[in-house]
Design a protein around this motif. Structure first.
Motif, short mmCIF file in Angstrom:
data_model
loop_
_atom_site.label_atom_id
_atom_site.label_comp_id
_atom_site.label_asym_id
_atom_site.label_seq_id
_atom_site.Cartn_x
_atom_site.Cartn_y
_atom_site.Cartn_z
N GLY A 493 0.80 -1.22 0.00
CA GLY A 493 0.00 0.00 0.00
C GLY A 493 0.83 1.26 0.00
N THR A 494 0.16 2.37 0.29
CA THR A 494 0.78 3.69 0.34
C THR A 494 0.89 4.12 1.80
OG1 THR A 494 -1.40 4.67 0.08
CG2 THR A 494 -0.13 4.32 -1.93
N HIS A 495 0.83 5.45 2.03
CA HIS A 495 0.85 5.96 3.40
C HIS A 495 -0.29 5.37 4.24
CE1 HIS A 495 2.95 8.97 1.00
NE2 HIS A 495 3.59 9.35 2.10
N ALA A 496 -1.30 4.82 3.56
CA ALA A 496 -2.44 4.25 4.27
C ALA A 496 -1.99 3.14 5.23
CB ALA A 496 -3.46 3.69 3.28
N LEU A 497 -0.84 2.53 4.97
CA LEU A 497 -0.35 1.45 5.84
C LEU A 497 -0.05 1.93 7.25
CD1 LEU A 497 2.06 -0.64 3.57
CD2 LEU A 497 -0.41 -0.80 3.79
N ILE A 498 0.28 3.24 7.39
CA ILE A 498 0.64 3.74 8.72
C ILE A 498 -0.54 4.45 9.38
CG2 ILE A 498 3.08 3.95 8.16
CD1 ILE A 498 2.71 6.91 7.75
N SER A 499 -1.73 4.37 8.77
CA SER A 499 -2.90 5.04 9.34
C SER A 499 -3.44 4.26 10.54
CB SER A 499 -4.00 5.20 8.28
OG SER A 499 -4.41 3.94 7.81
#
Length: 813
Positions: A493-499
């Motif tokens: 994924g993108t930055h969504a992985l750290i959400s």
């Protein structure tokens, strides 16, 4: 008492009285003339050269005293007293009145316990509350911050040039008598002020456009000036526009001051403060801290490397010694700048070395690597690993076996085969009962990874899933639930992985693609989803080795320096406006031959303040005119993910002949049938980005080309970039050229969050100091891992202050 001592006392008495208060200064008339007369008398009697120089400085500091405002007058008087102290060291201490405060009530004094560098800038002579507010807008609130406002340039005003020696375009310092004022009005009622001025050798004109109100009052016939500026040829004569000026008495010998008779610092503009005012403030700030600047570097280190004391280095960085070489100053190669540059780079290297030490002391996961397991994935591939890939795979697997967290960077050119190594690493971790995560900077690249890896892992009975900002609702809930349950083995994924809400059952490996697009903090946030997982970072942005060792000094670096077989060389050519018709014929020829084309633009849509072509309007025009009859597709970052995926799917399937795009295709797009890429306005792109874009072609067996279209007359820098692109496809040579041309700030793109700013050092220019500072940092950490020795404690505090939050250096100091 000697005659010289009597003469000095005759100077001291009126000077002390004038400096005692603003009211006293107003009462004393012609003080500058009186002191100039006494100084001339001393010179006539004969004094040594050092005393002569000080007398020149003394008289110069008082020139035009009565014309100055109250603050400046008191500043000059105190300076004169300090100079006089140097001439008569046995004289009693001068009791000057405190600096007047312009705004009432008077602020409370800074606490006595505060370090000199940490005191508020407001309490520096010549500042006060109003000026302090102006400085605060630039982030300057303390004396130390003020002293780090280093000059952007220097003006050599040591030599006086005669008018007859002055050439057009030359910047010089002259001593001129104002002969005639010539005020006039320009068009639209804007005032202009010109004066005729000269010396014994000739005359010229001084000119001010939109003239400041004080200029006609100061620059008037009969006044003698020290003038600095650049000469311009105008109607057969020479003019100097908006010169720096300093009024002097007719009888006064020209000697050094803050603004002439020396190498003068030039500072970046701060709204509301003149260049002279900034110089005076810096001079006062230096006076305030002289002898009080703590030096964090151990004495033995300074002596071994021949480094100046920090306080002296700061002073000479602002006001260089009289005999300094201007060329060394221009290159920031003086002893003073060498010390300041070393400090920044040493702090950088020390922080990274300590971070790496901390990481290696933490307990990690010792994975058991089953040799047949990665082979299962390799059996699916239509290629064999290169020697470089095998070497890097062994380095990765060696790290995975260790009981400390891996922190490794794979650096390889476009198409060098990083992704397969990441997949093999992930499989090794998955076979140990752990999960892996792969974070990419864009949805398009994440989707590409997911599409490729999901199919490959599915054949091994394993599951991969895609999580981006576009994945919402029930699908997102399902993925998060399966991730917590351990049913998903690889999450891409993108930055969504750290959400918030993203939880792994057992995260063992974090893979970050295109590291230069993420900050240290984002990398750490993803690692925080597990218990000290191993970290593998990939970048296709070649970075010179020395710079990589500094930027990624907390990482072990693996280099993929061999390209897989089958990658065809890419021919690069420049195209001007005249060659545009031929360009379109070439695009049609490629399509007719069964191949596909990328057409890249710098903008999505036209901008009012830009003459750059944009992808949206250009695609519409090309479909109607130049490329009519061909199948065109439009792709840019503002499209919804589903639309982007549809366009890309069509291009991969060969249903689109020409993909009109922005730089969204810069990374991760792999279409072997694409043999031509055309980059419009290529002069507007950096070398590294051009190289990344060029890497979209040459992925199949057919010869490929990259056409760089120049949108106008490129500047010298842009022209040099384009020549490099034509000459080489070597990513590491390109990166070195890019670093040299653009400097580290633009080269690196988004600054690595967590790293301190470099105010003095330049990673491209200061390569030798960079290596020296890194070596010394590593040596120190080996000798004293905790920086616990008494001589190293100031360094520990400094590094913790600059790095503590960014790298979690809580165990030092």
């Amino acid at each position: 008492m000697s005659d010289i001592s009597k003469a000095l006392e005759a100077i001291r008495r009126p000077l002390e009285y004038a400096a005692s208060s603003p009211q006293a200064a107003q009462r004393v008339r012609n003080l500058d003339v009186l002191i100039a007369r006494q100084a001339r008398e001393l010179r006539r009697r004969g004094v040594d050269p050092e005393v002569q120089l000080a007398l020149n400085e003394l008289t110069s500091s008082l020139v035009g005293l009565e014309k100055l405002d109250q603050d400046e007058r008191m500043l000059r008087l105190r300076r004169a007293l300090r100079i006089l102290d140097r001439l008569s060291p046995s004289a009693p201490a001068i009791q000057a009145a405190p600096e007047p405060v312009l705004v009432k009530p008077q602020p409370k004094p800074a606490p006595q316990s505060a370090a000199a560098l940490d005191e508020s800038i407001q309490f520096v002579k010549g500042v006060g509350p109003k000026v302090a507010q102006l400085l605060a807008r630039r982030g300057i609130e303390t004396v130390g911050q003020m002293l780090m406002l280093l000059p952007r340039a220097f003006d050599d005003r040591r030599l006086i040039t005669a008018v007859e020696q002055l050439e057009p375009g030359e910047r010089a310092t002259l001593v001129l008598n104002v002969l005639e004022a010539m005020p006039k009005m320009r068009a639209r009622g804007r005032p202009m002020y010109k004066v005729r001025a000269g010396d014994d050798s000739g005359e010229l004109t001084l000119a001010w456009f939109n003239v400041p109100a004080y200029i006609p009052q100061v620059v008037r016939p009969g006044i003698r000036l020290v003038v600095t500026g650049e000469a311009t040829q105008f109607r057969g004569g020479l003019e100097i526009h908006h010169p720096d000026i300093e009024p002097i008495d007719e009888q006064t010998e020209v000697g050094p001051s803050l603004h002439y008779g020396r190498i003068v610092p030039i500072y970046s503009e701060i709204e509301g403060l003149s260049k002279k005012r900034l110089r005076r403030i810096l001079d006062s700030a230096l006076d305030k801290v002289r002898g009080k600047v703590p030096d964090p570097l151990p004495l033995r280190l300074r002596e071994r490397l021949g480094l100046l004391d920090l306080g002296l280095a700061i002073e000479q960085a602002h006001f260089p010694p009289e005999d300094e070489d201007p060329e060394k100053l221009r290159r920031m190669a003086t002893a003073a700048y060498r010390r300041l540059i070393f400090d920044e780079l040493f702090s950088l290297g020390l922080g990274l070395a300590l971070s790496k030490r901390d990481l290696q002391r933490r307990p990690g996961i010792a994975f058991k690597i089953k040799t047949p397991s990665p082979s299962r994935l390799l059996e699916q591939q239509p290629f064999v690993l290169t020697a470089a890939q095998r070497r890097v795979l062994e380095e990765i697997q060696g790290d995975l076996r260790k009981p400390v967290p891996m922190n490794r960077l794979i650096q390889g050119d476009v198409g060098s085969g990083k992704t397969i190594l990441a997949a093999l690493a992930a499989l090794s971790v998955i076979d140990n009962g752990y999960q892996a995560a792969l974070m990419a900077p864009t949805e398009l690249l994440a989707e590409q990874h997911a599409k490729r890896l999901s199919a490959q892992l599915a054949q091994l009975g394993l599951r991969a899933a895609l999580l981006t900002g576009s994945v919402r609702g029930p699908e997102r809930k399902r993925i998060l639930s399966e991730l917590r349950g351990g049913l998903i083995h690889l999450l891409i994924g993108t930055h969504a992985l750290i959400s918030q809400g993203v939880e792994f059952k057992r995260l063992g490996l974090v893979i970050v693609d295109e590291q230069h697009r993420f900050g240290v903090g984002q990398r750490a946030a993803l690692s925080g989803k597990g218990t000290l997982p191993d970290v593998l970072i990939m970048t296709a942005t070649p970075i010179p080795r020395t710079l990589a060792l500094t930027l990624y000094g907390d990482l072990d670096i693996s280099l993929l320096d061999e390209m897989p077989p089958g990658r065809t060389p890419i021919k690069t050519e420049l195209v001007t406006k005249r060659g545009r018709a031929k360009l379109y014929r070439r695009i049609r020829a490629e399509v007719k031959a069964g191949h596909q084309v990328y057409l890249v633009y710098p903008l999505v849509e036209a901008a009012e303040d830009s003459d750059l072509a944009d992808a949206t309007a250009s695609c519409e025009q090309l479909e109607r005119k130049e490329l009519k009859g061909l199948r065109l597709g439009l792709l840019h970052g503002r499209m919804k993910p589903a639309k982007k995926e549809s366009v890309m799917r069509s291009f991969v399937a060969g249903k689109v002949d020409v993909l009109v795009s922005t730089t969204v295709i810069e990374v991760g797009i792999d279409v072997p049938n694409a043999t031509l890429i055309v980059i419009e306005h290529a002069e507007r792109f950096g070398l590294t980005q051009l190289h990344q874009l060029r890497g979209r072609v040459g992925r199949g067996e057919q010869p490929s080309s990259c056409l760089l279209v120049v949108g106008g007359a490129p500047g010298e820098n842009a022209e040099q970039r384009l020549r490099v692109m034509v000459e080489t496809t070597d990513g590491f040579r390109i990166s070195e050229e890019d670093l040299a041309l653009r400097g580290p700030g633009q080269f690196l793109g988004t600054r690595q969050s967590g790293l301190p700013d470099l105010r003095v050092a330049n990673l491209a220019r200061d390569v030798k100091l960079l290596s020296l500072a890194r070596d010394e940092a590593l040596r120190l950490v080996r000798e004293d891992p905790q920086l616990a020795a008494a001589e190293n404690r100031p360094l520990a505090r400094l590094v913790k202050q600059r790095w503590g939050e960014g790298l979690g250096l809580g165990s030092i100091g």
